[in-house]
Design an enzyme around this catalytic site. Structure first.
Site, PDB file in Angstrom:
ATOM      1  N   CYS A   1      98.926  -2.562  -0.465  1.00  0.00           N
ATOM      2  CA  CYS A   1      99.620  -1.427   0.154  1.00  0.00           C
ATOM      3  C   CYS A   1     101.026  -1.836   0.631  1.00  0.00           C
ATOM      4  CB  CYS A   1      98.765  -0.816   1.248  1.00  0.00           C
ATOM      5  SG  CYS A   1      99.215   0.889   1.559  1.00  0.00           S
TER       6      CYS A   1
ATOM      7  N   HIS B   1      93.261  -0.622  -0.259  1.00  0.00           N
ATOM      8  CA  HIS B   1      92.886  -1.603   0.777  1.00  0.00           C
ATOM      9  C   HIS B   1      91.509  -2.207   0.502  1.00  0.00           C
ATOM     10  CE1 HIS B   1      96.094  -0.623   3.731  1.00  0.00           C
ATOM     11  NE2 HIS B   1      96.101   0.528   3.083  1.00  0.00           N
TER      12      HIS B   1
ATOM     13  N   GLU C   1      90.280  -4.679   1.774  1.00  0.00           N
ATOM     14  CA  GLU C   1      89.750  -5.235   3.024  1.00  0.00           C
ATOM     15  C   GLU C   1      88.980  -4.189   3.832  1.00  0.00           C
ATOM     16  OE1 GLU C   1      92.741  -4.379   2.397  1.00  0.00           O
ATOM     17  OE2 GLU C   1      93.704  -3.476   4.146  1.00  0.00           O
TER      18      GLU C   1
HETATM   19  N1  GLN Z   1     103.568   3.345   3.960  1.00  0.00           N
HETATM   20  C1  GLN Z   1     103.490   1.987   4.296  1.00  0.00           C
HETATM   21  C2  GLN Z   1     104.719   1.229   3.845  1.00  0.00           C
HETATM   22  O1  GLN Z   1     105.376   1.604   2.898  1.00  0.00           O
HETATM   23  C3  GLN Z   1     102.251   1.336   3.712  1.00  0.00           C
HETATM   24  C4  GLN Z   1     100.997   1.915   4.294  1.00  0.00           C
HETATM   25  C5  GLN Z   1      99.837   0.978   4.308  1.00  0.00           C
HETATM   26  O2  GLN Z   1      99.973  -0.232   4.156  1.00  0.00           O
HETATM   27  N2  GLN Z   1      98.669   1.521   4.545  1.00  0.00           N
HETATM   28  O3  GLN Z   1     105.023   0.241   4.431  1.00  0.00           O
END
Ligand code: GLN
Length: 186
Positions: free
Chosen positions: A78, A168, A170
């Site tokens: 992410c 994610h 995790e």
């Molecule tokens: N929107 C976040 C970013 O661009 C990422 C969101 C997340 O890690 N759940 O940093």
């Protein structure tokens, strides 16, 4: 085997717990000395801009770049994927740029639109995946393997020793995505 998890911000604890279940030694990385002897480095979800500023403040940007130069595998989830991408189509900065992809930040929707789906990951099969304001891959260079898509959007990719996922791992009990990364780490 020691695996580092960048621990300046984001969902660090969950990654440490998953690594522990896999029988490797998780190392929370808050300063350069913590990178010594790690066989791989995970960049977690969180807020990519905040993580970047805290990495810079902690003197970790250059040591992490050096780790990449010497061939250590990386896994970004992410926000971690945003930090590893070469280009961010809807943001004025880029961060490490270790993988030749362009990503769109927050492409999966707002925090309240978080969702869980089943993805088919190449080489693994069906994997539960949680998306929270996730980036989607909008371009991938010729050396990049796309490992999973959601709704036509590439959401997991690998180029050499760099693995990224929009979701994610995790936050679910399924450890097979970690196992893929650990294989890359030797
Ligand atoms: N929107 C976040 C970013 O661009 C990422 C969101 C997340 O890690 N759940 O940093």
């Amino acid at each position: 085997m020691k695996i580092g998890v960048v621990a300046v911000q984001g969902d660090v604890r969950e990654h440490l717990a998953a690594l522990e279940r896999l029988g490797v030694e998780p190392v929370p990385v808050l300063k350069p000395v913590h990178l010594e002897g790690v066989s791989g480095l995970i960049l977690p979800g969180g807020e990519s801009t905040a993580i970047w500023r805290l990495l810079a403040w902690s003197g970790l940007v250059e040591p992490i770049e050096e780790l990449h130069r010497t061939g250590t595998p990386f896994f970004g989830t992410c926000a971690g994927m945003v930090l590893l991408a070469k280009e961010i189509v809807n943001w004025h900065e880029r961060f490490f740029g270790f993988i030749d992809i362009a990503v769109e930040r927050n492409a999966s929707g707002r925090q309240v639109d978080s969702f869980e789906v089943t993805l088919v990951v190449r080489g693994i099969g069906e994997v539960p995946a949680v998306f929270i304001r996730a980036p989607y891959i909008r371009r991938a260079g010729p050396g990049v393997d796309i490992l999973a898509e959601y709704g036509g959007n590439p959401v997991m990719a690998r180029e050499g020793k760099v693995l990224v996922a929009s979701f994610h791992p995790e936050l679910t009990d399924d450890l097979r995505v970690y196992e893929l990364f650990l294989k890359m780490c030797g």
